[in-house]
Design a protein around this motif. Structure first.
Motif, short mmCIF file in Angstrom:
data_model
loop_
_atom_site.label_atom_id
_atom_site.label_comp_id
_atom_site.label_asym_id
_atom_site.label_seq_id
_atom_site.Cartn_x
_atom_site.Cartn_y
_atom_site.Cartn_z
N ALA A 191 20.49 174.62 34.20
CA ALA A 191 19.49 173.70 34.72
C ALA A 191 18.61 174.43 35.73
O ALA A 191 19.09 175.21 36.55
CB ALA A 191 20.14 172.49 35.38
N LEU A 192 17.31 174.18 35.64
CA LEU A 192 16.35 174.74 36.58
C LEU A 192 15.97 173.65 37.57
O LEU A 192 15.68 172.51 37.18
CB LEU A 192 15.11 175.24 35.84
CG LEU A 192 15.38 176.23 34.69
CD1 LEU A 192 14.08 176.60 34.00
CD2 LEU A 192 16.07 177.47 35.21
N LEU A 193 15.96 174.00 38.86
CA LEU A 193 15.74 173.02 39.91
C LEU A 193 14.42 173.28 40.62
O LEU A 193 13.98 174.42 40.76
CB LEU A 193 16.88 173.06 40.94
CG LEU A 193 18.30 173.01 40.38
CD1 LEU A 193 19.30 173.11 41.52
CD2 LEU A 193 18.54 171.75 39.58
N LYS A 194 13.82 172.19 41.09
CA LYS A 194 12.62 172.28 41.92
C LYS A 194 12.86 171.47 43.19
O LYS A 194 13.28 170.32 43.12
CB LYS A 194 11.39 171.72 41.17
CG LYS A 194 10.81 172.68 40.16
CD LYS A 194 9.51 172.13 39.61
CE LYS A 194 8.84 173.12 38.66
NZ LYS A 194 7.55 172.59 38.13
N SER A 195 12.57 172.09 44.31
CA SER A 195 12.75 171.43 45.59
C SER A 195 11.51 171.65 46.44
O SER A 195 10.97 172.76 46.50
CB SER A 195 13.98 171.97 46.31
OG SER A 195 14.06 171.48 47.63
N ASP A 196 11.04 170.59 47.09
CA ASP A 196 9.87 170.71 47.96
C ASP A 196 10.13 171.67 49.12
O ASP A 196 9.19 172.25 49.67
CB ASP A 196 9.48 169.33 48.51
CG ASP A 196 8.94 168.42 47.43
OD1 ASP A 196 8.50 168.94 46.39
OD2 ASP A 196 8.96 167.19 47.62
N ALA A 197 11.39 171.83 49.49
CA ALA A 197 11.71 172.71 50.61
C ALA A 197 11.66 174.19 50.21
O ALA A 197 11.54 175.05 51.08
CB ALA A 197 13.09 172.36 51.17
#
Length: 348
Positions: free
Chosen positions: A206-212
């Motif tokens: 899984a590839l994740l995206k985080s605003d931080a």
């Protein structure tokens, strides 16, 4: 004069017809792209939040004022350590009253026991005294157990990940005052729609995206899938294992893109160049409509399966290749075989 007006009318009609014919024969202006090779990934999207694998919430079961609280946020505690105390003055007053009644009942039982031995009291009176004492003892034990609920203790060994509430505030029922657990390992817990869950399996990447951490590539692995979904939201809870060196912190939200499968070196065209399974291909000065077979529809484009190795043809049966000029965006009002003029040609 009438003849002149008639001649002028004929000339105007002829001019209009000529202009209309010229306009109709003008080639339509289109822009084209060249298909590119790249990796196409089939993705299932979900949103989730970061949680520790092992943790527990500490909530009060009685509504009372906080009179004592540890200053232990971020500190390690052992199982059973006192985290907070609630005002138990009323509960202790009730216990004192019950213990007084218990003492009187014990004294009454002793008195009746002596009288019964002298045959001055009936067995029935003795039995009644024993029953009353048993009832009061049960009430005392229950009240002592209730007093234990006024003390909030660590349910297990771990770190106090967060604590809320202040001394003097009233702790409402169900309000979480402490989160106790281990800061590592971490999980992302997400809800996946029921129509997507059949494609999700343990071990998938899984590839994740985080605003931080917008500039960092974050990854996780499908760790577990709940056997029972939520019939209201029509979702299934999926847990993703994070690596130990992840920069994500407990409580952060993240977008999750589960990689179902990847097609390497796929032939890709932009999604805006297609209408269903149809595309327009420019050959010479004409645009021909083709119906092709597609594969993965991903963020990088749409994978072309049919004719990926063959030259495009005006019969519309073969497909497209790396050199094909594909009209993009798809011209909905363009006729099959229409003359076209290319205004912009670019690589994807």
């Amino acid at each position: 004069m009438r003849r002149i007006r008639w001649i002028v009318g004929i000339v105007l009609v002829a001019a209009a017809a000529a202009f209309g014919a010229w306009y109709l024969w003008q080639p339509a202006k289109v822009s084209v792209v060249t298909p590119q090779r790249g990796d196409a990934a089939e993705i299932v999207y979900a949103s989730g939040s970061v949680e520790p694998r092992t943790w527990a919430k500490v909530t009060p079961v009685v509504r009372e004022r906080i009179v004592e609280q540890c200053n232990c946020e971020g500190s390690r505690v052992a199982q059973g350590d006192v985290l907070a105390k609630l005002d138990d003055s009323e509960a202790r007053a009730v216990l004192g009253e019950l213990e007084a009644r218990q003492a009187l009942a014990q004294e009454e039982l002793r008195r009746l026991t002596v009288l019964a031995e002298r045959r001055a009291a009936s067995q029935q009176a003795l039995d009644r005294a024993q029953s009353e004492l048993g009832q009061i003892e049960a009430l005392v034990a229950g009240q002592k157990a209730r007093l234990d609920t006024y003390v909030l203790r660590a349910p297990s060994a771990g770190v106090v990940l967060r604590q809320d509430g202040e001394v003097g505030e009233v702790a409402e029922l169900g309000t979480v005052l402490f989160w106790v657990g281990e800061p590592k390992p971490l999980l992302v817990v997400a809800e996946v729609n029921e129509e997507d869950i059949p494609r999700v399996e343990v071990g998938q990447r899984a590839l994740l995206k985080s605003d931080a951490f917008l500039r960092q590539n974050l990854e996780a692995v499908v760790d577990s899938i709940t056997p029972k979904g939520d019939p209201v939201t029509k979702t299934y809870r999926v847990r993703f294992h994070l690596p130990d060196d992840t920069p994500l912190r407990i409580g952060m939200s993240t977008d999750v893109n589960i990689v179902i499968r990847v097609s390497k070196n796929a032939l890709l065209i932009p999604s805006v160049a297609m209408d269903g399974n149809k595309v327009f291909v420019v050959e010479g000065d004409k645009a021909w409509r083709h119906e092709i077979r597609t594969g993965i529809r991903g963020s990088n484009g749409i994978e072309v399966l049919s004719g990926a190795e063959g030259k495009a043809s005006v019969d519309g049966k073969i497909g497209i290749d790396d050199e094909t000029r594909v009209v993009s965006p798809y011209p909905a009002d363009l006729a099959d075989g229409a003359r076209v003029s290319i205004t912009d040609a670019q690589e994807r």
